[in-house]
Scaffold this active site. Structure first.
Site, PDB file in Angstrom:
ATOM      1  N   HIS A 127       0.804  -1.145  -0.019  1.00  0.00           N
ATOM      2  CA  HIS A 127      -0.251  -0.109  -0.003  1.00  0.00           C
ATOM      3  C   HIS A 127       1.027   1.206   0.102  1.00  0.00           C
ATOM      4  CE1 HIS A 127      -4.073  -1.806   0.715  1.00  0.00           C
ATOM      5  NE2 HIS A 127      -3.175  -2.783   1.112  1.00  0.00           N
ATOM      6  N   ASP A 164       3.559   9.609  -0.616  1.00  0.00           N
ATOM      7  CA  ASP A 164       2.086   9.012  -0.196  1.00  0.00           C
ATOM      8  C   ASP A 164       1.925   7.862  -1.230  1.00  0.00           C
ATOM      9  OD1 ASP A 164      -0.132   8.112   1.153  1.00  0.00           O
ATOM     10  OD2 ASP A 164      -0.722  10.310   1.409  1.00  0.00           O
TER      11      ASP A 164
HETATM   12  C1  GDG Z   1      -2.296   3.875   3.497  1.00  0.00           C
HETATM   13  C2  GDG Z   1      -1.179   4.544   2.602  1.00  0.00           C
HETATM   14  C3  GDG Z   1      -2.830   4.425   0.581  1.00  0.00           C
HETATM   15  C4  GDG Z   1      -9.088   9.481   7.947  1.00  0.00           C
HETATM   16  N1  GDG Z   1      -9.429  10.152   9.096  1.00  0.00           N
HETATM   17  C5  GDG Z   1     -10.458   9.618   9.391  1.00  0.00           C
HETATM   18  C6  GDG Z   1     -10.922   8.608   8.625  1.00  0.00           C
HETATM   19  N2  GDG Z   1      -9.907   8.440   7.703  1.00  0.00           N
HETATM   20  C7  GDG Z   1     -10.015   7.560   6.511  1.00  0.00           C
HETATM   21  C8  GDG Z   1     -10.127   8.396   5.141  1.00  0.00           C
HETATM   22  C9  GDG Z   1      -9.223   7.422   4.165  1.00  0.00           C
HETATM   23  C10 GDG Z   1      -8.264   6.597   5.050  1.00  0.00           C
HETATM   24  O1  GDG Z   1      -8.795   6.766   6.331  1.00  0.00           O
HETATM   25  C11 GDG Z   1      -6.909   7.153   4.844  1.00  0.00           C
HETATM   26  O2  GDG Z   1      -6.418   6.581   4.025  1.00  0.00           O
HETATM   27  P1  GDG Z   1      -5.242   7.297   3.080  1.00  0.00           P
HETATM   28  O3  GDG Z   1      -5.005   6.699   1.631  1.00  0.00           O
HETATM   29  O4  GDG Z   1      -5.330   8.859   2.905  1.00  0.00           O
HETATM   30  O5  GDG Z   1      -3.733   7.186   4.184  1.00  0.00           O
HETATM   31  P2  GDG Z   1      -3.212   5.961   4.888  1.00  0.00           P
HETATM   32  O6  GDG Z   1      -3.943   5.692   6.172  1.00  0.00           O
HETATM   33  O7  GDG Z   1      -1.733   6.423   4.977  1.00  0.00           O
HETATM   34  O8  GDG Z   1      -3.313   4.526   4.190  1.00  0.00           O
HETATM   35  C12 GDG Z   1      -1.971   5.316   1.588  1.00  0.00           C
HETATM   36  C13 GDG Z   1      -3.798   3.569   1.546  1.00  0.00           C
HETATM   37  O9  GDG Z   1      -3.070   2.856   2.615  1.00  0.00           O
HETATM   38  C14 GDG Z   1      -4.507   2.420   0.855  1.00  0.00           C
HETATM   39  O10 GDG Z   1      -3.944   1.739   0.001  1.00  0.00           O
HETATM   40  O11 GDG Z   1      -3.751   5.178   0.002  1.00  0.00           O
HETATM   41  O12 GDG Z   1      -1.006   5.892   0.527  1.00  0.00           O
HETATM   42  O13 GDG Z   1      -0.462   5.575   3.345  1.00  0.00           O
HETATM   43  O14 GDG Z   1     -10.351   6.409   3.790  1.00  0.00           O
HETATM   44  O15 GDG Z   1     -11.277   8.435   5.009  1.00  0.00           O
HETATM   45  N3  GDG Z   1     -11.857   7.811   8.524  1.00  0.00           N
HETATM   46  C15 GDG Z   1     -12.716   7.841   9.908  1.00  0.00           C
HETATM   47  N4  GDG Z   1     -12.518   9.183  10.719  1.00  0.00           N
HETATM   48  C16 GDG Z   1     -11.337   9.853  10.550  1.00  0.00           C
HETATM   49  O16 GDG Z   1     -11.064  10.657  11.409  1.00  0.00           O
HETATM   50  N5  GDG Z   1     -14.078   7.461   9.842  1.00  0.00           N
END
Ligand code: GDG
Length: 463
Positions: free
Chosen positions: A163, A371
């Site tokens: 990821h 990222d």
């Molecule tokens: C890793 C990789 C890759 C965030 N705050 C809250 C919340 N979230 C949800 C968001 C989104 C998810 O969490 C975050 O996903 P991201 O992709 O932005 O980032 P990482 O956690 O670093 O994820 C990344 C991912 O894996 C998938 O492969 O894209 O690059 O680092 O869905 O909406 N959800 C809730 N409350 C929050 O406060 N419910």
């Protein structure tokens, strides 16, 4: 013999968190985070099993069924959490795979614990998977699992998806026991990455480190062919669109806007509080725009949601202190009674509240230094059924390759972030729509189901 499953996911975390109510009752609720948002619908639709840690140190609870999935918890002792999870995974591999945005720490006991825990995950998956079944292993905490699992169960089809970014060859070469990690991944039939460049880095490395001879998108190893390709992950578009169309969520968006001061333009950041996400650079740029008068506290407001993450790791505690100091400085310097330029929320939000924020935001600001993908960017786009709003997006997020009409920035260059923020704030309704439409079409045409179908199809597993 215990029950086995045709399709098994292996990930560091289970897709649920244990919630203890005031009366001591224990229940499970879906956990936040990219991996879980991505995978839960797929396992559910396959009636499969999921092997992972509960998130709490201690003995593993008994396996249980929930939401159409069989969950098989792994126990991690306090030492395992310190060494395998916070140490080798988040103190060594995470920063190194994100281009050294923080200095990785290398410790022998961490590597040892990583190997031991990876072996336990592999053994559980080996026990749970039916003859000839498919196992899909996820992410940087479990790089050794594919090879360990293949040794135990050569009959299985094994897929691995990373990821986070895969580093360039020279960086990977810095890792102690690097060849072992690479051989770990080569235990899979298919190794998936977010970007084509990551797959190329991986294949190139097999030549450099193991003397293999990669061709196109595959390499022969140990009498098998291992394919390495990009499968850019996405989101459950229908879920986000449904929330965005919900009258209650829309009312909440209006309430947020009114509360923050009717006419003020709303900038929004949503990130796990992580040093890869470029939160400090974003605040610096915003602070400078206030200082040089490009924007004023009467016209704009920044809401920064920083979801608590890895708070026992020292670098994360230090980051939190720096971010909160900067928020305090900006609010102290530019705020007025009852009107702050930054609203900082160090908390995890409900999905409804998050989508309400997406609907309320004029400018979504996503500035990671590195990222793998960044699902927040795709969620923002999916929520904007009105084709309005502007996305400021780092070139170093995987999502930038698909969301080309965003206001793209180099997040290491504060001047560039300032320029992009100013441009995004100035974009009129026509320009916003012109930029948003192609991005919405892209995300809607490439949702999470398609990602999973593509990956599993390439692995030879019918979906
Ligand atoms: C890793 C990789 C890759 C965030 N705050 C809250 C919340 N979230 C949800 C968001 C989104 C998810 O969490 C975050 O996903 P991201 O992709 O932005 O980032 P990482 O956690 O670093 O994820 C990344 C991912 O894996 C998938 O492969 O894209 O690059 O680092 O869905 O909406 N959800 C809730 N409350 C929050 O406060 N419910």
């Amino acid at each position: 013999m215990s029950q086995t499953y045709e399709f098994v996911v292996v990930a560091n975390r289970l897709p649920v968190d244990e919630v203890v109510a005031d009366d001591g009752t224990r229940t499970w609720s879906r956990s936040p985070g990219g991996l879980v948002s991505a995978l839960q619908p797929i396992v559910r639709s396959h009636g499969g099993a999921w092997v992972g840690w509960t998130g709490q140190p201690g003995d593993a609870p008994e396996p249980f069924d929930t939401d159409g999935m069989h969950l098989h918890p792994m126990g991690l002792s306090t030492d395992d959490v310190d060494q395998y999870y916070e140490g080798q995974s988040n103190g060594t591999i995470w920063p190194l795979f994100h281009d050294l945005v923080e200095q990785p720490t290398h410790r022998r006991p961490w590597r040892q614990a990583y190997e031991t825990v990876n072996r336990r995950f592999a053994e559980s998956a080996a026990d749970l998977t039916a003859a000839g079944g498919t196992v899909w292993v996820h992410d940087y905490q479990l790089l050794l699992v594919p090879a360990m699992l293949r040794e135990l169960r050569p009959d299985l089809r094994i897929g691995f998806f990373l990821h986070i970014p895969f580093p360039p060859v020279e960086l990977f070469m810095q890792l102690p026991r690097r060849a072992e990690l690479l051989r770990g991944l080569l235990g899979a039939d298919l190794v998936g990455f977010q970007r084509p460049l990551a797959a190329q880095n991986f294949l190139q490395l097999t030549g450099r480190l193991l003397g293999l001879d990669p061709q196109d998108d595959h390499v022969e190893y140990d009498g098998r062919s291992v394919t390495a390709r990009a499968f850019p992950i996405s989101i459950d578009v229908a879920e986000v669109e449904k929330l965005a169309a919900d009258p209650g969520v829309q009312a909440e968006a209006r309430r947020i806007r009114a509360e923050l001061g009717g006419d003020r333009r709303l900038l929004l950041g949503v990130d796990r509080l992580d040093y890869t996400k470029g939160i400090e650079q974003r605040l610096e740029a915003y602070g400078e725009l206030l200082t040089d008068g490009t924007v004023s506290n009467d016209d704009v407001v920044l809401v920064q949601v920083a979801t608590p993450s890895r708070m026992r790791v020292q670098e994360y505690q230090e980051l939190r202190a720096r971010v909160e100091r900067e928020v305090g400085r900006i609010n102290g310097e530019f705020g007025a009674v009852g009107q702050a330029p930054v609203h900082y929320l160090f908390q995890s939000m409900g999905r409804e509240e998050l989508v309400a924020l997406y609907l309320a935001a004029d400018v979504m600001v996503i500035t990671p230094l590195r990222d793998g993908m960044n699902l927040v960017a795709k969620e923002y786009v999916a929520a904007r059924h009105d084709d309005q709003g502007a996305l400021v997006l780092s070139e170093f997020a995987g999502a930038a390759a698909e969301l080309e009409t965003a206001f793209l920035v180099n997040p290491h260059d504060v001047e560039d972030i300032k320029r992009a923020l100013a441009d995004a704030l100035h974009a009129d309704a026509a320009e916003q729509a012109e930029r948003m439409r192609p991005m919405r079409a892209q995300v809607r045409g490439h949702d999470i189901d398609r990602w999973a179908r593509d990956f599993l199809g390439a692995l030879g597993q019918p979906t």
